[in-house]
Design a protein around this motif. Structure first.
Motif, PDB file in Angstrom:
ATOM      1  N   UNK A 198       0.830  -1.208   0.000  1.00  0.00           N
ATOM      2  CA  UNK A 198       0.000   0.000   0.000  1.00  0.00           C
ATOM      3  C   UNK A 198       0.864   1.258   0.000  1.00  0.00           C
ATOM      4  N   UNK A 199       1.971   1.232   0.752  1.00  0.00           N
ATOM      5  CA  UNK A 199       2.849   2.411   0.821  1.00  0.00           C
ATOM      6  C   UNK A 199       3.425   2.717  -0.565  1.00  0.00           C
ATOM      7  N   UNK A 200       3.899   1.681  -1.245  1.00  0.00           N
ATOM      8  CA  UNK A 200       4.489   1.901  -2.576  1.00  0.00           C
ATOM      9  C   UNK A 200       3.423   2.334  -3.574  1.00  0.00           C
ATOM     10  N   UNK A 201       2.209   1.829  -3.385  1.00  0.00           N
ATOM     11  CA  UNK A 201       1.105   2.187  -4.301  1.00  0.00           C
ATOM     12  C   UNK A 201       0.785   3.666  -4.238  1.00  0.00           C
ATOM     13  N   UNK A 202       1.218   4.322  -3.171  1.00  0.00           N
ATOM     14  CA  UNK A 202       0.972   5.762  -3.093  1.00  0.00           C
ATOM     15  C   UNK A 202       1.862   6.525  -4.068  1.00  0.00           C
ATOM     16  N   UNK A 203       2.993   5.935  -4.447  1.00  0.00           N
ATOM     17  CA  UNK A 203       3.906   6.658  -5.346  1.00  0.00           C
ATOM     18  C   UNK A 203       4.051   6.048  -6.731  1.00  0.00           C
ATOM     19  N   UNK A 204       3.752   4.755  -6.884  1.00  0.00           N
ATOM     20  CA  UNK A 204       3.863   4.119  -8.208  1.00  0.00           C
ATOM     21  C   UNK A 204       2.592   3.326  -8.500  1.00  0.00           C
ATOM     22  N   UNK A 205       2.422   2.972  -9.760  1.00  0.00           N
ATOM     23  CA  UNK A 205       1.372   2.026 -10.131  1.00  0.00           C
ATOM     24  C   UNK A 205       2.003   0.650 -10.312  1.00  0.00           C
ATOM     25  N   UNK A 206       1.281  -0.381  -9.890  1.00  0.00           N
ATOM     26  CA  UNK A 206       1.772  -1.737 -10.101  1.00  0.00           C
ATOM     27  C   UNK A 206       0.973  -2.434 -11.198  1.00  0.00           C
ATOM     28  N   UNK A 207       1.671  -3.305 -11.905  1.00  0.00           N
ATOM     29  CA  UNK A 207       0.997  -4.177 -12.870  1.00  0.00           C
ATOM     30  C   UNK A 207       0.178  -5.201 -12.101  1.00  0.00           C
ATOM     31  N   UNK A 208      -0.560  -6.017 -12.806  1.00  0.00           N
ATOM     32  CA  UNK A 208      -1.185  -7.167 -12.167  1.00  0.00           C
ATOM     33  C   UNK A 208      -0.067  -8.000 -11.537  1.00  0.00           C
ATOM     34  N   UNK A 209      -0.351  -8.677 -10.429  1.00  0.00           N
ATOM     35  CA  UNK A 209       0.686  -9.489  -9.786  1.00  0.00           C
ATOM     36  C   UNK A 209       1.200 -10.562 -10.745  1.00  0.00           C
ATOM     37  N   UNK A 210       2.515 -10.813 -10.713  1.00  0.00           N
ATOM     38  CA  UNK A 210       3.039 -11.831 -11.640  1.00  0.00           C
ATOM     39  C   UNK A 210       3.614 -13.042 -10.922  1.00  0.00           C
ATOM     40  N   UNK A 211       3.732 -12.980  -9.596  1.00  0.00           N
ATOM     41  CA  UNK A 211       4.182 -14.186  -8.875  1.00  0.00           C
ATOM     42  C   UNK A 211       3.910 -13.978  -7.378  1.00  0.00           C
ATOM     43  N   UNK A 212       3.751 -15.063  -6.664  1.00  0.00           N
ATOM     44  CA  UNK A 212       3.571 -14.980  -5.212  1.00  0.00           C
ATOM     45  C   UNK A 212       4.883 -15.283  -4.515  1.00  0.00           C
ATOM     46  N   UNK A 213       5.079 -14.602  -3.399  1.00  0.00           N
ATOM     47  CA  UNK A 213       6.236 -14.908  -2.550  1.00  0.00           C
ATOM     48  C   UNK A 213       5.795 -14.638  -1.117  1.00  0.00           C
ATOM     49  N   UNK A 214       6.655 -14.884  -0.181  1.00  0.00           N
ATOM     50  CA  UNK A 214       6.357 -14.567   1.206  1.00  0.00           C
ATOM     51  C   UNK A 214       7.688 -14.570   1.922  1.00  0.00           C
ATOM     52  N   UNK A 215       7.691 -14.010   3.112  1.00  0.00           N
ATOM     53  CA  UNK A 215       8.954 -13.923   3.841  1.00  0.00           C
ATOM     54  C   UNK A 215       9.174 -15.164   4.699  1.00  0.00           C
ATOM     55  N   UNK A 216      10.425 -15.567   4.772  1.00  0.00           N
ATOM     56  CA  UNK A 216      10.813 -16.652   5.683  1.00  0.00           C
ATOM     57  C   UNK A 216      11.976 -16.181   6.547  1.00  0.00           C
ATOM     58  N   UNK A 217      12.175 -16.915   7.629  1.00  0.00           N
ATOM     59  CA  UNK A 217      13.357 -16.708   8.463  1.00  0.00           C
ATOM     60  C   UNK A 217      14.387 -17.739   8.035  1.00  0.00           C
ATOM     61  N   UNK A 218      15.608 -17.287   7.835  1.00  0.00           N
ATOM     62  CA  UNK A 218      16.701 -18.194   7.485  1.00  0.00           C
ATOM     63  C   UNK A 218      17.729 -18.157   8.616  1.00  0.00           C
ATOM     64  N   UNK A 219      18.183 -19.333   9.021  1.00  0.00           N
ATOM     65  CA  UNK A 219      19.225 -19.404  10.054  1.00  0.00           C
ATOM     66  C   UNK A 219      20.381 -20.262   9.535  1.00  0.00           C
ATOM     67  N   UNK A 220      21.452 -20.323  10.318  1.00  0.00           N
ATOM     68  CA  UNK A 220      22.572 -21.188   9.947  1.00  0.00           C
ATOM     69  C   UNK A 220      22.158 -22.653  10.126  1.00  0.00           C
TER      70      UNK A 220
END
Ligand code: ARG
Length: 264
Positions: A111-133
């Protein structure tokens, strides 16, 4: 004598014509997209985000899922695609000031970025993970990040999410923000950080490239969609890009690119 003014006129005229042709041929060319299609589509990316965008060390070529997709979109629109490798931190200001027309850089639609740019339709899904050693089992979920040393890419959704966690009262021992998405992994590997928050596909690629070094903790704890970012004023180009994206999804080109970088 009387003929001289005419002669001067012809010479001056010729000089002007030659100068104009010279400016046209050798003058500065602004490589930006035309609203009517055709022409050049200049794309900005931070090419340190494999498998979405990265530099092939041997050939110097810019490769990755996003870039193949952009090249296919360009082909679909009959536009030449020029790719610029820029720093992530300044990637939106660079778009706004016209250094390129499209950001294709694994950018999550927010939403924050949408205030300054327009986005295309979504082209892929991702999500955040935690990575450890690999082998460090102290962290089993986001709540275990309390008192741990965190490493993220600056201004990434990993960074923004960590900041939100801090606002919710989760106190990390420290948080280091790096310019390149690959740097937090080095920090982790060197023992200078306990955890990295990163997009799952990128974490997966780092695991693959560095066998036995890292582990992904559980599942993705956010859901995110990537979009191509354009200036708000480029509405026609946005429509063309969405149209091209839909065509590539329908005709199998998208799936082909997906398989190339992510397997089946
Ligand atoms: N998906 C995350 C975000 O939008 C990280 C993207 C980083 N991309 C890059 N090419 N470094 O914030």
């Amino acid at each position: 004598m009387k003929k001289k003014p005419i002669l001067y006129g012809v010479i001056v005229g010729l000089v002007v014509v030659i100068a104009l042709v010279g400016i046209y041929v050798f003058g500065p060319k602004k490589e930006t997209a035309t609203e009517t299609g055709g022409g050049v589509l200049v794309v900005g990316c931070d090419a340190a985000f494999p498998p979405f965008e990265y530099l092939d060390e041997e050939t110097g070529e810019l490769l990755g899922f996003d870039l193949d997709l952009m090249r296919a979109i360009g082909a679909e629109l009959g536009m030449e695609v020029v790719i610029k490798n820029v720093s992530w931190d300044g990637i939106i200001p660079g778009l706004l000031s016209g250094n390129y027309d499209v950001i294709a850089s694994g950018m999550t639609i927010t939403d924050e970025r949408k205030e300054v740019v327009n986005f295309s339709d979504p082209y892929i899904n991702a999500g955040l993970v935690i990575v450890t050693r690999a082998g460090d089992d102290r962290i089993k979920g986001p709540e275990d990040l309390v008192g741990k040393r965190l490493a993220v890419q600056i201004n990434s959704t990993g960074d923004l999410t960590a900041t939100e966690m801090m606002e919710q009262g989760i106190v990390f021992a420290s948080i280091k923000r790096f310019n390149h998405a690959t740097d937090p992994f080095l920090e982790l590997r060197n023992g200078n950080a306990d955890a990295v928050i990163m997009d799952l596909p990128v974490a997966g690629a780092q695991m693959k490239a560095n066998p036995g070094q890292y582990q992904i903790v559980g599942e993705a704890f956010t859901t995110e969609e990537y979009g191509l970012a354009l200036r708000k004023s480029d509405t026609e180009l946005l429509a063309q890009i969405n149209q091209a994206l839909a065509t590539l999804k329908a005709n199998g080109t998208y799936d082909e690119i997906y398989r190339k970088y992510f397997g089946e």
